[in-house]
Design an enzyme around this catalytic site. Structure first.
Site, PDB file in Angstrom:
ATOM      1  N   ASP A   1      20.131  -3.748  -0.930  1.00  0.00           N
ATOM      2  CA  ASP A   1      19.306  -2.553  -1.150  1.00  0.00           C
ATOM      3  C   ASP A   1      19.192  -1.710   0.125  1.00  0.00           C
ATOM      4  O   ASP A   1      18.655  -0.599   0.084  1.00  0.00           O
ATOM      5  CB  ASP A   1      17.913  -2.934  -1.664  1.00  0.00           C
ATOM      6  CG  ASP A   1      17.207  -3.926  -0.760  1.00  0.00           C
ATOM      7  OD1 ASP A   1      17.699  -5.059  -0.634  1.00  0.00           O
ATOM      8  OD2 ASP A   1      16.164  -3.570  -0.173  1.00  0.00           O
TER       9      ASP A   1
ATOM     10  N   ASP B   1       0.815  -1.213   0.000  1.00  0.00           N
ATOM     11  CA  ASP B   1       0.000   0.000   0.000  1.00  0.00           C
ATOM     12  C   ASP B   1       0.851   1.268   0.000  1.00  0.00           C
ATOM     13  O   ASP B   1       0.315   2.380  -0.034  1.00  0.00           O
ATOM     14  CB  ASP B   1      -0.963   0.007   1.196  1.00  0.00           C
ATOM     15  CG  ASP B   1      -0.246  -0.153   2.532  1.00  0.00           C
ATOM     16  OD1 ASP B   1       0.975   0.087   2.611  1.00  0.00           O
ATOM     17  OD2 ASP B   1      -0.909  -0.541   3.512  1.00  0.00           O
ATOM     18  N   GLY B   2       2.170   1.109   0.065  1.00  0.00           N
ATOM     19  CA  GLY B   2       3.038   2.276   0.032  1.00  0.00           C
ATOM     20  C   GLY B   2       3.066   3.075   1.316  1.00  0.00           C
ATOM     21  O   GLY B   2       3.600   4.187   1.349  1.00  0.00           O
TER      22      GLY B   2
END
Length: 478
Positions: free
Chosen positions: A246, A119-120
């Site tokens: 990352d 959903d960010g």
């Protein structure tokens, strides 16, 4: 203009323009005034209403050029090209008075092209943990990104249960990760990789351009900065918890806080991430994992360096780490002069802590007393005889030093914090914040800003954890 947007403008084909998705009933809860002044954050945005309005207005100076970055990463050792800013946006860059750029990056900004099925959003608990940790590490002298502000909301976000969404503006030199370079190398996009290198060298490693091989000089800087960082993690007992490539910064800073922890009882194999079933990112594995990650990054340098040059450069890591770690540990024991047997003494002390399950931070602080006696050390351990034997060796070694007991104790207190961000302290602050009370967050931040001082009014924050808070495992869930 207050802000720059060099990444968005110079690397347009490496990013995706995305606007911030507003949160329902957003409130500014924490604001780092000292940092704001340091980085010259515009004063008119120090006010809660102005800042939130600027974040949520698509045409504002903060939101007009916001972008999501694309990268990949090795996650638990496996290559994943499907990564990127899935819940964060690079808003802008600030030029400080020292003529250096500082990124402003919003976490919890909403969906991006790299959100996959997410959903960010970020939830309040993880946002608080990052805010607290970045400030704690900064004041310990460990390189780290830092939090400028924290915004809460009443927007429902679903993880293991329903929680509330939150946002955090993070600052650092840049948000370039090992995974940026890995992605454009492994996806066979040499033109974009070249653009990324040119941008990075010009904006972040300009001194390397003066060298015979700028790319080798850049890799060397990353290798040595990473070694310095890991040496500090190990000496202060900090576990990152999820050292995927990352999550590794090219600037040698602590980055992307997830299931981190400071050691309570000294347990070399301590795993703070409950998703790390194999212990890949256990505390004592961090030095080796960092080198593994540097090897992964180095593949992106192969168009610019020979294999022998890469091996030579990566070979700088271990001696640098060993040297820096030994220097830090000698300081923790009050050993200003360098002697060959010092690390044997350090390792024997660590073995005592491990065998008797003694608290890492509190035990080193114990040694920092000006009037430390053999009885103090013996009483600290179950294995009293072993502790007494070690103290005699330590006392003989101290006789080779020139400073007085008082001077040595003062220097040791500057190397051995009394206060660290224990997970149980963070959890208490989170529990109260989730009820709408951020006073404990503010108090804890005050304590963590002076970790080496006695702070008589805050003695309770130096206590070892209660049973429920001992060696907590934390979720990666945001």
């Amino acid at each position: 203009m207050f802000f720059n947007h060099s990444y968005a403008k110079d690397l347009q084909d490496l990013v995706s323009p995305v606007k911030v998705a507003p949160l329902f009933n957003a409130k500014l809860r924490l604001f780092n005034k000292t940092l704001a002044q340091e980085i010259k954050f515009p004063e008119h945005l120090h006010q809660p209403e102005s800042l939130i309005s600027a974040l949520f207005n698509p045409q504002s100076e903060l939101n007009r050029h916001s972008i999501a970055q694309k990268y990949g990463g090795h996650q638990f050792g496996s290559w994943n090209p499907e990564l990127g800013d899935g819940r964060g946006l690079l808003l802008a860059e600030l030029r400080t008075s020292e003529s250096r750029n500082v990124d402003l990056h919003l976490k919890g900004a909403g969906k991006t092209p790299y959100s996959r099925f997410g959903d960010g959003r970020a939830v309040l608990r993880s946002t608080i943990r990052e805010y607290l940790a970045s400030e704690a590490l900064h004041h310990l002298g460990i390189p780290t990104s830092r939090a400028l502000c924290l915004i809460s909301s009443q927007e429902p976000v679903y993880r293991e249960k329903q929680e509330h969404g939150a946002m955090l503006i993070r600052t650092c030199q840049s948000h370039l990760r090992f995974g940026h370079f890995e992605y454009f190398y492994h996806s066979k996009q040499p033109e974009k990789l070249e653009k990324l290198f040119q941008y990075t060298l010009a904006n972040h490693f300009p001194q390397c351009l003066e060298q015979k091989n700028a790319h080798q000089a850049m890799l060397s800087q990353i290798v040595n900065d990473t070694a310095d960082l890991v040496a500090k993690w190990q000496s202060f007992g900090f576990c990152h918890g999820v050292m995927n490539t990352d999550n590794m910064s090219i600037h040698g800073i602590t980055f992307d806080f997830g299931p981190y922890a400071f050691l309570d009882n000294f347990e070399p194999g301590y795993i703070c991430n409950h998703s790390d079933h194999q212990g890949r990112y256990a505390f004592d594995q961090q030095p080796g994992v960092a080198l593994w990650n540097l090897n992964a990054l180095a593949h992106a340098f192969t168009p610019y360096m020979s294999i022998d040059e890469i091996k030579e450069t990566l070979g700088e890591y271990e001696p640098r780490l060993t040297e820096q770690y030994a220097k830090l540990m000698r300081k923790k024991l009050g050993l200003q002069q360098e002697k060959q047997a010092d690390m044997t003494l350090v390792n024997q002390w660590l073995s005592l802590l491990e065998n008797d399950k003694r608290d890492y931070t509190a035990s080193f602080r114990l040694l920092s007393q000006a009037n430390l006696s053999q009885q103090d050390v013996i009483d600290h351990f179950i294995g009293r005889e072993a502790a007494g034997t070690w103290f005699k060796q330590y006392s003989r070694r101290l006789e080779l030093e020139t400073q007085s007991c008082e001077q040595r104790a003062m220097l040791m207190r500057a190397a051995n914090p009394k206060y660290v961000l224990r997970n149980y302290l963070a959890q208490i602050a989170i529990d109260r914040a989730e009820e709408g009370n951020f006073a404990e967050c503010e108090r804890l931040l005050t304590v963590l800003q002076s970790p080496f001082e006695e702070q008589l009014e805050h003695q309770a924050y130096a206590k070892t954890p209660p049973d429920w808070g001992q060696s907590m495992e934390i979720s990666c869930s945001s």
